[in-house]
Structures are given as C-alpha cells and as structure tokens.
Design an enzyme around this catalytic site. Sequence first.
Site: not given
Ligand code: AMP
Length: 139
Positions: A98, A100
């Site tokens: 993903h 950001h």
């Molecule tokens: P990372 O630390 O790069 O894996 O980021 C994961 C991101 O996913 C974090 O910023 C979370 O806030 C976001 N996240 C986790 N669950 C969800 C969800 N159900 N919907 C939207 N964002 C999410």
Amino acid sequence: MSTIFSQIVEGEIPARIVYEDETTIAFLDANPLAPGHTLVIPKEEYERLNDLPEDVAADLYATIHRLVPAVEDAVDADATTVAFNNGEEAGQEVPHVHCHIVPRFDDDGAGPIHGLFGAPEDLPDDELDEIASEIESRA
Ligand code: AMP
C-alpha cells in the site's frame, strides 16, 4: 487468510473508497496522519513492492499519479509525502502493498522522511562505489 485490505476490496468491511479500477483501489486511511491521508493498493494481494508483477506495478503507479493531485486539491494541501513501508522492518503492518499519500501543510512541522534516520551516514568513497556497482548489476 486474506488481509484486511483484501476484505475492503471484497466489500466485506467498510472503507471510504475514493477511486477504483480493474486492478487498483484507493481509500482513506482509518487512522489519518493528516486530513485526506489516502492508501492506494493493488486489488490482488502482494506483500511487498518486490513481489509485484511489472504490469501491476505500472497500474499501481498510474493510480498514485492520478490520486496525488486529487488528494492535494481536495484538502487544499501544500504538498504530499508519498511513501511505502516496504517490509515489516520498515514499519509495514498490513502485509498487502500500500502506498501512503499523506497531505502536507506549510505549518505541519512533520519534516521530511529524512527525519526517520537522523544524521546521514558518512560512507567512504570506495564503499559507495562498491554499493553502487552491486545495485547496478542487479537493476
Ligand atoms: P503500514 O504501517 O504501512 O502497514 O500502514 C497500514 C495503514 O493501514 C495504517 O496507516 C492504518 O491506519 C491503515 N489501516 C488499517 N486498517 C485499515 C482499515 N480497515 N481501513 C483503512 N485503513 C486502515
């Protein structure tokens, strides 16, 4: 077991979806670092950037390219930090690639991603040459 992001793709859990096409989807981060913090993912589940087939990588970048100005305009941001936590040791919590897109504002005080590391490493020229050649031979 599918990732939480695959569950969003499948419509099994809710999300604020802002863009979707055949291979990619973008939605608001549930814990935004700034208003408009958006995640862009490939619909298919790949853990790391390294795992993406070239066509999926191209589609993913095309969606990022489309969403960056859309996000900036939507929240009237001055700029964006666009980043991947690529691998667990880099802070990746969800094992589904993903990107950001984090809106940035003149006075947000967050600084550049260089702030993650403090002072730059002072590497000798021969080591830099060696590293450059190791990367070049694999690129
Ligand atoms: P990372 O630390 O790069 O894996 O980021 C994961 C991101 O996913 C974090 O910023 C979370 O806030 C976001 N996240 C986790 N669950 C969800 C969800 N159900 N919907 C939207 N964002 C999410």
